[in-house]
Design a protein around this motif. Sequence first.
Motif, short mmCIF file in Angstrom:
data_model
loop_
_atom_site.label_atom_id
_atom_site.label_comp_id
_atom_site.label_asym_id
_atom_site.label_seq_id
_atom_site.Cartn_x
_atom_site.Cartn_y
_atom_site.Cartn_z
N LEU A 16 14.96 103.03 48.99
CA LEU A 16 16.22 103.69 49.31
C LEU A 16 16.74 104.57 48.18
O LEU A 16 17.74 105.25 48.33
N THR A 17 16.05 104.54 47.05
CA THR A 17 16.46 105.38 45.92
C THR A 17 16.53 106.83 46.37
O THR A 17 15.61 107.33 47.00
N GLY A 18 17.63 107.48 46.08
CA GLY A 18 17.84 108.85 46.51
C GLY A 18 18.71 108.95 47.74
O GLY A 18 19.16 110.03 48.10
N GLY A 19 18.96 107.80 48.38
CA GLY A 19 19.88 107.80 49.52
C GLY A 19 21.31 107.90 49.04
O GLY A 19 21.61 107.61 47.88
N LEU A 93 22.44 100.05 58.52
CA LEU A 93 21.70 99.67 57.32
C LEU A 93 22.33 98.42 56.73
O LEU A 93 23.53 98.40 56.46
N VAL A 94 21.51 97.39 56.54
CA VAL A 94 21.97 96.14 55.90
C VAL A 94 21.26 96.07 54.56
O VAL A 94 20.06 95.81 54.49
N GLY A 95 22.00 96.33 53.48
CA GLY A 95 21.44 96.36 52.13
C GLY A 95 21.48 97.76 51.54
O GLY A 95 21.63 98.74 52.27
N THR A 96 21.36 97.83 50.23
CA THR A 96 21.28 99.11 49.52
C THR A 96 20.14 99.04 48.51
O THR A 96 19.42 98.04 48.46
N ASP A 97 20.02 100.07 47.69
CA ASP A 97 18.94 100.10 46.71
C ASP A 97 19.26 99.32 45.44
O ASP A 97 18.48 99.31 44.50
N THR A 98 20.42 98.66 45.39
CA THR A 98 20.81 97.88 44.21
C THR A 98 21.20 96.46 44.61
O THR A 98 21.57 96.20 45.75
N ALA A 99 21.12 95.55 43.64
CA ALA A 99 21.51 94.16 43.87
C ALA A 99 23.02 94.08 44.09
O ALA A 99 23.75 94.93 43.58
N PRO A 100 23.49 93.09 44.80
CA PRO A 100 22.73 92.01 45.41
C PRO A 100 22.04 92.48 46.69
O PRO A 100 22.55 93.31 47.42
N TYR A 101 20.84 91.93 46.91
CA TYR A 101 20.05 92.27 48.08
C TYR A 101 20.24 91.20 49.15
O TYR A 101 20.63 90.08 48.85
N PRO A 102 19.95 91.52 50.40
CA PRO A 102 19.99 90.49 51.44
C PRO A 102 19.02 89.35 51.11
O PRO A 102 17.90 89.59 50.66
N GLN A 103 19.48 88.13 51.34
CA GLN A 103 18.66 86.94 51.11
C GLN A 103 18.13 86.48 52.47
O GLN A 103 18.90 86.37 53.42
N THR A 104 16.85 86.19 52.54
CA THR A 104 16.25 85.83 53.82
C THR A 104 15.74 84.40 53.82
O THR A 104 15.40 83.85 52.76
N GLY A 105 15.70 83.84 55.01
CA GLY A 105 15.16 82.50 55.17
C GLY A 105 14.64 82.33 56.59
O GLY A 105 15.14 82.94 57.53
#
Length: 143
Positions: A16-19, A93-105
């Motif tokens: 996503l860098t550049g978005g 869009l869920v999430g961006t190019d920087t933290a915090p990122y979505p956590q999955t399980g």
Amino acid sequence: MIRFINKVEYADAAHLTGGEFCAEERLADLTGTGVPWTDLCIVGLASLEESEEMVNGARVHSSVLKMTVCGQRKMGCDFPVFRCLCTDGTLLLVGTDTAPYPQTGYGRSYPDSAGNAARTTLTAQWVSAWPVMEITPPSMAED
């Protein structure tokens, strides 16, 4: 707010860098980023629940994306972001190019009778100063 999702894709957040992201207007412009989205095989509709609250004077957004997936397939990245096509045609869009990122399980449920199928549920939770954003232009739903 709960939204229902027809299609879910994921990519590594680094793509996503550049978005361009605008939290106030809840918009994301990914034009020219060339994000290599990967489809997730989902059963039925996924759901996306969003909420926000003030914490120590700062707005915090929480979102939970839940879906039943075909088999237990691990995603091929450590920091996933998700592109979701809603039943109303909105692309999110869920999430961006920087933290915090979505956590999955992943969760697995086993049938209580022979006529029922086992299910694998993928849950992605994202808590951030960034909200879930609508992707513009909407034509990106086609690629």
